[in-house]
Enzyme design. Structure first.
Site, PDB file in Angstrom:
ATOM      1  CB  CYS A   1      -0.965  -0.019   1.174  1.00  0.00           C
ATOM      2  SG  CYS A   1      -0.241  -0.603   2.732  1.00  0.00           S
TER       3      CYS A   1
HETATM    4  N1  LIG Z   1      -4.291  -4.525   5.247  1.00  0.00           N
HETATM    5  C1  LIG Z   1      -3.781  -3.810   4.233  1.00  0.00           C
HETATM    6  O1  LIG Z   1      -4.063  -2.605   4.099  1.00  0.00           O
HETATM    7  C2  LIG Z   1      -2.880  -4.443   3.243  1.00  0.00           C
HETATM    8  C3  LIG Z   1      -2.464  -5.755   3.355  1.00  0.00           C
HETATM    9  N2  LIG Z   1      -1.619  -6.305   2.434  1.00  0.00           N
HETATM   10  C4  LIG Z   1      -1.158  -7.674   2.553  1.00  0.00           C
HETATM   11  O2  LIG Z   1      -2.222  -8.571   2.282  1.00  0.00           O
HETATM   12  C5  LIG Z   1      -2.069  -9.760   3.044  1.00  0.00           C
HETATM   13  C6  LIG Z   1      -3.329  -9.938   3.901  1.00  0.00           C
HETATM   14  O3  LIG Z   1      -3.451  -8.798   4.747  1.00  0.00           O
HETATM   15  P1  LIG Z   1      -4.694  -8.558   5.684  1.00  0.00           P
HETATM   16  O4  LIG Z   1      -5.929  -9.015   5.019  1.00  0.00           O
HETATM   17  O5  LIG Z   1      -4.592  -7.171   6.174  1.00  0.00           O
HETATM   18  O6  LIG Z   1      -4.334  -9.558   6.880  1.00  0.00           O
HETATM   19  P2  LIG Z   1      -5.299 -10.150   8.007  1.00  0.00           P
HETATM   20  O7  LIG Z   1      -4.411 -10.421   9.153  1.00  0.00           O
HETATM   21  O8  LIG Z   1      -6.466  -9.275   8.184  1.00  0.00           O
HETATM   22  O9  LIG Z   1      -5.775 -11.530   7.358  1.00  0.00           O
HETATM   23  C7  LIG Z   1      -4.910 -12.588   7.093  1.00  0.00           C
HETATM   24  C8  LIG Z   1      -5.692 -13.803   6.596  1.00  0.00           C
HETATM   25  O10 LIG Z   1      -4.787 -14.899   6.439  1.00  0.00           O
HETATM   26  C9  LIG Z   1      -5.218 -16.015   7.223  1.00  0.00           C
HETATM   27  N3  LIG Z   1      -4.009 -16.548   7.863  1.00  0.00           N
HETATM   28  C10 LIG Z   1      -3.241 -15.948   8.788  1.00  0.00           C
HETATM   29  N4  LIG Z   1      -2.172 -16.715   9.100  1.00  0.00           N
HETATM   30  C11 LIG Z   1      -2.261 -17.812   8.327  1.00  0.00           C
HETATM   31  C12 LIG Z   1      -1.481 -18.981   8.187  1.00  0.00           C
HETATM   32  N5  LIG Z   1      -0.351 -19.172   8.909  1.00  0.00           N
HETATM   33  N6  LIG Z   1      -1.863 -19.924   7.307  1.00  0.00           N
HETATM   34  C13 LIG Z   1      -2.983 -19.752   6.585  1.00  0.00           C
HETATM   35  N7  LIG Z   1      -3.796 -18.681   6.694  1.00  0.00           N
HETATM   36  C14 LIG Z   1      -3.435 -17.714   7.540  1.00  0.00           C
HETATM   37  C15 LIG Z   1      -6.218 -15.472   8.228  1.00  0.00           C
HETATM   38  O11 LIG Z   1      -7.349 -16.298   8.458  1.00  0.00           O
HETATM   39  P3  LIG Z   1      -7.358 -17.625   9.323  1.00  0.00           P
HETATM   40  O12 LIG Z   1      -6.457 -17.343  10.507  1.00  0.00           O
HETATM   41  O13 LIG Z   1      -8.781 -17.849   9.677  1.00  0.00           O
HETATM   42  O14 LIG Z   1      -6.827 -18.667   8.390  1.00  0.00           O
HETATM   43  C16 LIG Z   1      -6.785 -14.253   7.502  1.00  0.00           C
HETATM   44  O15 LIG Z   1      -7.885 -14.630   6.685  1.00  0.00           O
HETATM   45  C17 LIG Z   1      -0.806  -9.584   3.892  1.00  0.00           C
HETATM   46  O16 LIG Z   1       0.287 -10.145   3.239  1.00  0.00           O
HETATM   47  C18 LIG Z   1      -0.676  -8.060   3.948  1.00  0.00           C
HETATM   48  O17 LIG Z   1       0.634  -7.682   4.202  1.00  0.00           O
HETATM   49  C19 LIG Z   1      -1.209  -5.593   1.352  1.00  0.00           C
HETATM   50  C20 LIG Z   1      -1.592  -4.289   1.172  1.00  0.00           C
HETATM   51  C21 LIG Z   1      -2.432  -3.615   2.134  1.00  0.00           C
HETATM   52  C1  LIG Z   2      -0.559   0.314   9.380  1.00  0.00           C
HETATM   53  C2  LIG Z   2       0.324  -0.881   9.145  1.00  0.00           C
HETATM   54  O1  LIG Z   2       0.724  -1.565  10.062  1.00  0.00           O
HETATM   55  N1  LIG Z   2       0.630  -1.155   7.884  1.00  0.00           N
HETATM   56  C3  LIG Z   2       1.444  -2.264   7.469  1.00  0.00           C
HETATM   57  C4  LIG Z   2       1.704  -2.180   6.008  1.00  0.00           C
HETATM   58  C5  LIG Z   2       0.582  -2.688   5.185  1.00  0.00           C
HETATM   59  C6  LIG Z   2       0.797  -4.076   4.690  1.00  0.00           C
HETATM   60  O2  LIG Z   2      -0.065  -4.884   4.847  1.00  0.00           O
HETATM   61  O3  LIG Z   2       1.969  -4.393   4.127  1.00  0.00           O
HETATM   62  P1  LIG Z   2       2.173  -5.076   2.735  1.00  0.00           P
HETATM   63  O4  LIG Z   2       1.623  -4.114   1.749  1.00  0.00           O
HETATM   64  O5  LIG Z   2       3.633  -5.276   2.585  1.00  0.00           O
HETATM   65  O6  LIG Z   2       1.489  -6.360   2.599  1.00  0.00           O
HETATM   66  C7  LIG Z   2       2.826  -2.245   8.109  1.00  0.00           C
HETATM   67  O7  LIG Z   2       3.375  -1.179   8.304  1.00  0.00           O
HETATM   68  O8  LIG Z   2       3.376  -3.336   8.300  1.00  0.00           O
END
Ligand SMILES: NC(=O)C1=CN([C@@H]2O[C@H](COP(=O)(O)OP(=O)(O)OC[C@H]3O[C@@H](n4cnc5c(N)ncnc54)[C@H](OP(=O)(O)O)[C@@H]3O)[C@@H](O)[C@H]2O)C=CC1
Ligand SMILES: CC(=O)N[C@@H](CCC(=O)OP(=O)(O)O)C(=O)O
Length: 345
Positions: A149
């Site tokens: 992001c």
């Molecule tokens: N939040 C954001 O703004 C952004 C996030 N991202 C990236 O997107 C990805 C997802 O982020 P986000 O949705 O925020 O994360 P969350 O922590 O909200 O969700 C993670 C998901 O993965 C599952 N999970 C967690 N650990 C494991 C594991 N060991 N094995 C299998 N499933 C697992 C969880 O469900 P369950 O435990 O039920 O399996 C859950 O559905 C990450 O890599 C993050 O860095 C990228 C850009 C922006």
């Molecule tokens: C506010 C906050 O904690 N933001 C996350 C970045 C967002 C994220 O999910 O990182 P990826 O885009 O690399 O998947 C962090 O700083 O680690």
């Protein structure tokens, strides 16, 4: 309809994928996984997703997912995603990975910031999924590494100026603020209500894992090594990201010229809104949308260009950008299923 799977569907980005794919005209979510909530109905667990009456969350059984899908979104933590992605690529699926596992081209750099990489052989296959810059490559991709992001905002802000010889490339400051959903849905002390409400703080100052991703992409665009000072902040909003970039000008240009460089660079890019110099982007103008709003101003007295970018971290910063990538990979119209207005205010 193209059959789509979401791995990690109950996290914030997984839920945003479910929300935004429900009315997609050419894609249908046929399977969505969760370890914690497997066996439960999506429409019961998340009543706002009542359109998914027939979708029950599945355990993370990769063979089952492969049988029911053509395209897979992996919305898993980094380090967890790589082996899952590798499985689906071997099964001939198209994969859009939202984690950082395939964003860095150099495995040594990845391992310095994230830990061991167990699918290095796939790194050359992965296309960095920033459609405004790499749409042609994305159209031919089987594996897309969806950008981070913070990098999405920083790269979109700087791209129009990098190859023009207007800014110094070793003196760029990226000051970025993220809403709390950026930290994911899992409970953590740092994101408890009382810790974030009415608070602002910088974190991982000059040491955030998105720094090498930003530098990799800016270097690629500039054709010369780019180094940045990157400082992320956590701010008390649920969604939204606002990034201000400061760079030293080598050439004297006006705000109007800078604005024109940006509008020319992003001509025909449906999800980029370059605002006129008298306006500034706002997170509430892009909330829930795939839009990146950009603004630019030149401070003549200090020969500094100030570029601002606003996105929704869960949308253009993650899930809707991932759908934009899917549209390109499947040769659908780029905007399909993504035309929407923000909820304002
Ligand atoms: N939040 C954001 O703004 C952004 C996030 N991202 C990236 O997107 C990805 C997802 O982020 P986000 O949705 O925020 O994360 P969350 O922590 O909200 O969700 C993670 C998901 O993965 C599952 N999970 C967690 N650990 C494991 C594991 N060991 N094995 C299998 N499933 C697992 C969880 O469900 P369950 O435990 O039920 O399996 C859950 O559905 C990450 O890599 C993050 O860095 C990228 C850009 C922006
Ligand atoms: C506010 C906050 O904690 N933001 C996350 C970045 C967002 C994220 O999910 O990182 P990826 O885009 O690399 O998947 C962090 O700083 O680690």
């Amino acid at each position: 309809m193209t059959k789509v799977g979401i791995i990690g569907a109950t996290g914030y980005t997984g839920l945003e994928l479910l929300r935004c794919l429900l009315y997609h005209p050419k894609a249908e979510v046929t399977i969505a996984t969760s370890r914690q909530f497997a066996g439960q109905k999506v429409a019961v667990l998340f009543p706002f997703l009542k359109g998914y009456q027939d979708l029950t969350l599945s355990p993370l059984d990769l063979e089952t997912v492969a049988k029911q899908t053509e395209v897979v979104f992996t919305a898993l933590p980094h380090q967890v995603a790589m082996e899952v992605v590798s499985f689906f690529i071997k099964k001939g699926k198209k994969v859009i990975d939202l984690s950082a596992d395939f964003r860095l081209k150099d495995p040594g750099v990845y391992e310095t910031w994230y830990g061991p990489h167990k699918a290095k052989e796939l790194l050359p296959l992965a296309i960095y999924g920033l459609p405004e810059i790499y749409s042609e490559k994305i159209r031919g991709a089987t594996l897309v590494a969806n950008p981070g992001c913070y990098p999405t905002t920083a790269i979109l802000a700087l791209a129009p100026f990098l190859s023009k010889g207007v800014i110094e490339l070793n003196n760029i400051i990226i000051d970025a603020k993220s809403g709390v959903s950026g930290a994911g849905r899992g409970a953590k002390l740092a994101t408890h209500f009382c810790e974030v409400n009415e608070n602002m703080e910088a974190y991982k100052v000059c040491n955030h894992r998105h720094t090498p991703e930003i530098e990799q992409e800016l270097t690629q665009l500039a054709g010369k090594v780019v180094k940045v000072t990157f400082v992320p902040h956590l701010i008390p909003i649920s969604r939204g990201m606002f990034t201000t970039v400061y760079a030293r000008l080598i050439k004297t240009i006006t705000s109007e010229t800078a604005h024109r460089l940006m509008t020319d660079y992003y001509k025909n890019k449906p999800f980029i809104e370059v605002l006129p110099p008298e306006n500034v982007p706002k997170t509430i103008y892009v909330r829930g949308t795939n839009i990146c709003q950009l603004g630019v101003k030149v401070d003549k007295k200090s020969s500094t260009i100030v570029i601002m970018a606003a996105i929704d971290n869960l949308a253009k910063g993650a899930s809707t950008q991932a759908i934009q990538n899917m549209n390109l990979m499947l040769h659908f119209p780029e905007e399909m299923g993504l035309k929407t207005l923000p909820v304002f205010p």
